[in-house]
Motif scaffolding. Structure first.
Motif, short mmCIF file in Angstrom:
data_model
loop_
_atom_site.label_atom_id
_atom_site.label_comp_id
_atom_site.label_asym_id
_atom_site.label_seq_id
_atom_site.Cartn_x
_atom_site.Cartn_y
_atom_site.Cartn_z
N SER A 4 37.67 72.81 9.61
CA SER A 4 37.87 72.81 11.05
C SER A 4 37.02 71.74 11.72
O SER A 4 37.43 71.13 12.70
CB SER A 4 37.58 74.18 11.65
N TYR A 7 38.73 68.43 11.04
CA TYR A 7 39.95 68.35 11.84
C TYR A 7 39.61 68.01 13.29
O TYR A 7 40.25 67.19 13.91
CB TYR A 7 40.71 69.68 11.76
N SER A 8 38.55 68.63 13.82
CA SER A 8 38.17 68.36 15.21
C SER A 8 37.58 66.96 15.35
O SER A 8 37.70 66.33 16.39
CB SER A 8 37.19 69.42 15.72
N SER A 10 38.53 64.29 13.53
CA SER A 10 39.62 63.33 13.39
C SER A 10 40.62 63.44 14.54
O SER A 10 41.41 62.53 14.77
CB SER A 10 40.32 63.52 12.05
N SER A 11 40.60 64.53 15.27
CA SER A 11 41.53 64.75 16.38
C SER A 11 41.38 63.69 17.48
O SER A 11 42.38 63.13 17.92
CB SER A 11 41.33 66.16 16.93
N LEU A 14 42.87 60.42 16.17
CA LEU A 14 44.34 60.44 16.17
C LEU A 14 44.89 60.29 17.59
O LEU A 14 45.87 59.57 17.82
CB LEU A 14 44.85 61.74 15.55
N PHE A 15 44.25 60.96 18.52
CA PHE A 15 44.69 60.87 19.91
C PHE A 15 44.56 59.44 20.43
O PHE A 15 45.46 58.91 21.07
CB PHE A 15 43.86 61.85 20.76
#
Length: 200
Positions: A4, A7-8, A10-11, A14-15
């Motif tokens: 998690s 993921y947070s 890399s978020s 990605l955005f």
């Protein structure tokens, strides 16, 4: 938990990457242009209406196109009236106020200002200025509106006579101003004589 966190982390990347690619696509789309060929001989332009075709041309009134009337069959008053219809230059003139009314020097500018304000509401461009206790001067930018100005001035209770150039205008049935002034002077002299006799 570690997945998690990754993921947070890399978020946002990605955005940011998504936004950047969207900006690049929009910029590339904005640069693409429609090519217009140089040879337009086969293009039919039927979108112009009559107003568009007349744009920029000087407008003429129908009265300007008509030939002038035959002056040889007219009397001088009719000739002058016909000439006033075609008068377009700026004009000025004088209005004699009704004699016999008691008014001070301060009253005349008030009358002139009132007339200027009232006539402006009727869409006439005229200015009135006090000259003396008995006279108001007017100026007009559009001489073709003299008829309306004359009607306005002669409808005012304070006005007696209007002079434009050599022309005098009064209400129908009113005697000339000189006759009225003579009559008022005679009445004053008779009143003064009666007043002197009363004192003796």
């Amino acid at each position: 938990m570690e997945s998690s966190k990754s993921y947070s982390a890399s978020s946002p990347c990605l955005f940011f990457l998504l936004i950047f690619s969207l900006v690049v696509v929009v910029a590339a789309a904005g640069k693409s242009r429609v090519s217009i060929p140089d040879d337009l001989s086969d293009v039919v332009d039927d979108e112009e209406d009559e107003e568009w075709k007349k744009w920029g041309q000087m407008r003429t009134r129908s009265g300007d196109i008509l030939p002038p009337p035959d002056f040889s069959r007219m009397n001088p008053d009719q000739i002058q009236a016909e000439m006033m219809k075609r008068h377009t230059a700026p004009s000025f003139g004088f209005v004699k106020l009704r004699p016999g009314s008691s008014r001070s020097r301060e009253d005349v500018p008030v009358i002139a200002m009132k007339w200027s304000n009232v006539i402006r509401t009727g869409s006439l461009e005229a200015r009135f200025m006090a000259v003396d206790r008995h006279t108001i001067m007017f100026t007009m930018e559009k001489g073709q509106e003299l008829k309306e100005l004359k009607e306005f001035v002669l409808s005012q209770p304070e006005a007696y006579e209007m002079k434009i150039g050599e022309q005098l205008f009064r209400r129908p049935g009113d005697p000339p101003l000189d006759v009225v002034i003579e009559k008022l002077n005679k009445e004053r002299s008779v009143n003064d004589m009666n007043h002197v006799d009363d004192e003796l």
